[in-house]
Scaffold this motif. Structure first.
Motif, short mmCIF file in Angstrom:
data_model
loop_
_atom_site.label_atom_id
_atom_site.label_comp_id
_atom_site.label_asym_id
_atom_site.label_seq_id
_atom_site.Cartn_x
_atom_site.Cartn_y
_atom_site.Cartn_z
N UNK A 1 -10.31 -39.12 6.92
CA UNK A 1 -9.10 -38.13 6.11
C UNK A 1 -7.51 -37.92 6.86
N UNK A 2 -6.78 -38.03 5.56
CA UNK A 2 -5.70 -38.42 5.97
C UNK A 2 -4.74 -36.99 5.32
N UNK A 3 -3.85 -37.19 5.65
CA UNK A 3 -2.96 -35.48 5.73
C UNK A 3 -1.36 -36.29 5.48
N UNK A 4 -1.23 -36.35 3.89
CA UNK A 4 0.02 -36.53 3.73
C UNK A 4 1.16 -35.75 2.76
N UNK A 5 2.16 -36.07 3.17
CA UNK A 5 3.57 -35.22 2.81
C UNK A 5 3.45 -35.58 1.39
N UNK A 6 3.30 -34.71 0.48
CA UNK A 6 3.04 -35.29 -0.97
C UNK A 6 4.79 -35.46 -1.43
N UNK A 7 5.28 -36.81 -1.77
CA UNK A 7 6.36 -36.91 -2.67
C UNK A 7 6.32 -37.72 -4.25
N UNK A 8 5.35 -37.60 -4.28
CA UNK A 8 5.05 -37.93 -5.75
C UNK A 8 4.11 -37.65 -6.62
N UNK A 9 4.33 -37.49 -7.62
CA UNK A 9 4.06 -36.74 -8.39
C UNK A 9 2.40 -36.98 -8.27
N UNK A 10 2.11 -38.11 -8.41
CA UNK A 10 0.64 -37.93 -8.07
C UNK A 10 -0.39 -37.43 -7.32
N UNK A 11 0.64 -37.57 -6.09
CA UNK A 11 -0.12 -36.29 -4.59
C UNK A 11 0.31 -35.01 -5.01
N UNK A 12 0.88 -34.44 -5.59
CA UNK A 12 1.70 -33.01 -5.96
C UNK A 12 0.40 -32.68 -7.11
N UNK A 13 0.14 -34.09 -8.01
CA UNK A 13 -1.12 -33.50 -8.33
C UNK A 13 -2.56 -33.12 -7.60
N UNK A 14 -2.66 -33.90 -6.69
CA UNK A 14 -3.85 -33.25 -5.93
C UNK A 14 -3.44 -32.50 -4.85
N UNK A 15 -2.50 -31.95 -5.15
CA UNK A 15 -2.32 -30.07 -4.17
C UNK A 15 -2.68 -29.22 -5.64
N UNK A 16 -2.26 -29.56 -6.44
CA UNK A 16 -2.64 -28.66 -7.76
C UNK A 16 -4.04 -28.53 -7.99
N UNK A 17 -5.15 -30.39 -7.93
CA UNK A 17 -6.07 -30.21 -8.12
C UNK A 17 -6.47 -29.25 -6.68
N UNK B 1 5.34 -30.61 -0.73
CA UNK B 1 2.75 -29.71 -1.15
C UNK B 1 2.69 -30.99 0.50
N UNK B 2 1.92 -30.34 1.16
CA UNK B 2 1.16 -31.06 2.54
C UNK B 2 -0.14 -31.32 1.71
N UNK B 3 -0.94 -32.56 1.52
CA UNK B 3 -2.41 -32.84 1.04
C UNK B 3 -2.79 -33.62 1.44
N UNK B 4 -4.28 -32.84 1.93
CA UNK B 4 -5.40 -33.95 2.78
C UNK B 4 -6.05 -34.30 1.86
N UNK B 5 -6.05 -36.03 1.95
CA UNK B 5 -7.80 -36.55 1.30
C UNK B 5 -8.25 -36.67 2.13
N UNK B 6 -9.71 -37.22 1.16
CA UNK B 6 -11.21 -37.72 2.19
C UNK B 6 -10.71 -38.45 1.17
N UNK B 7 -11.13 -40.16 1.49
CA UNK B 7 -10.31 -41.27 -0.05
C UNK B 7 -10.02 -40.88 0.07
N UNK B 8 -9.92 -41.04 -1.58
CA UNK B 8 -9.87 -40.83 -2.52
C UNK B 8 -9.65 -39.33 -3.56
#
Length: 143
Positions: free
Chosen positions: A1-17, A45-52
């Protein structure tokens, strides 16, 4: 698992998802209720990713020059009880400190107050709100 600081639109979309799947869908919250005036291009936004797949998130925005609000802290149901809520809050606090904030606040659902108390947040029982959920304002100094 990866924790990211969402700075791009696609990453922010992950937070919304995560918010749509974990709150709007699960608790029958409309998109108008879930997404408010604090969801702006400047919001962090902080987003935690499990692969994709985005699986957890936290929203961060300034209240004043020294205080940051953490909110919309969501972990997808199938990933709960794995420490991800704690990890996402800790990463949000760390980012807030790096940005120069000295105090963090959040609104906790009443049944989650104990979770945040374990991370050092103190409830202010005089500041409660009733919206989608009954919430208690909590705060913590960022040392």
């Amino acid at each position: 698992m990866e924790i990211i600081r969402a700075t791009h639109l696609a990453q922010q979309a992950g937070a919304y998802y995560v918010r749509i799947q974990g709150m709007a869908r699960q608790h029958h919250i409309s998109l108008q209720e879930e997404f408010d005036e604090h969801d702006t291009p400047e919001t962090k936004y902080i987003v935690v990713m499990d692969e994709y797949l985005p699986i957890a998130t936290c929203r961060i925005y300034a209240i004043d020059p020294t205080t940051v609000m953490l909110g919309r802290i969501v972990v997808l149901p199938e990933y709960r009880r794995q420490g991800l809520g704690t990890r996402v809050v800790r990463e949000a606090e760390e980012w807030a400190k790096e940005l120069g904030f000295t105090r963090a606040m959040l609104e906790s659902r009443e049944e989650k107050v104990h979770f945040y108390e374990r991370m050092g947040y103190q409830p202010d029982w005089s500041k409660q709100s009733d919206g989608t959920f009954h919430c208690i304002l909590m705060e913590k100094p960022l040392n």
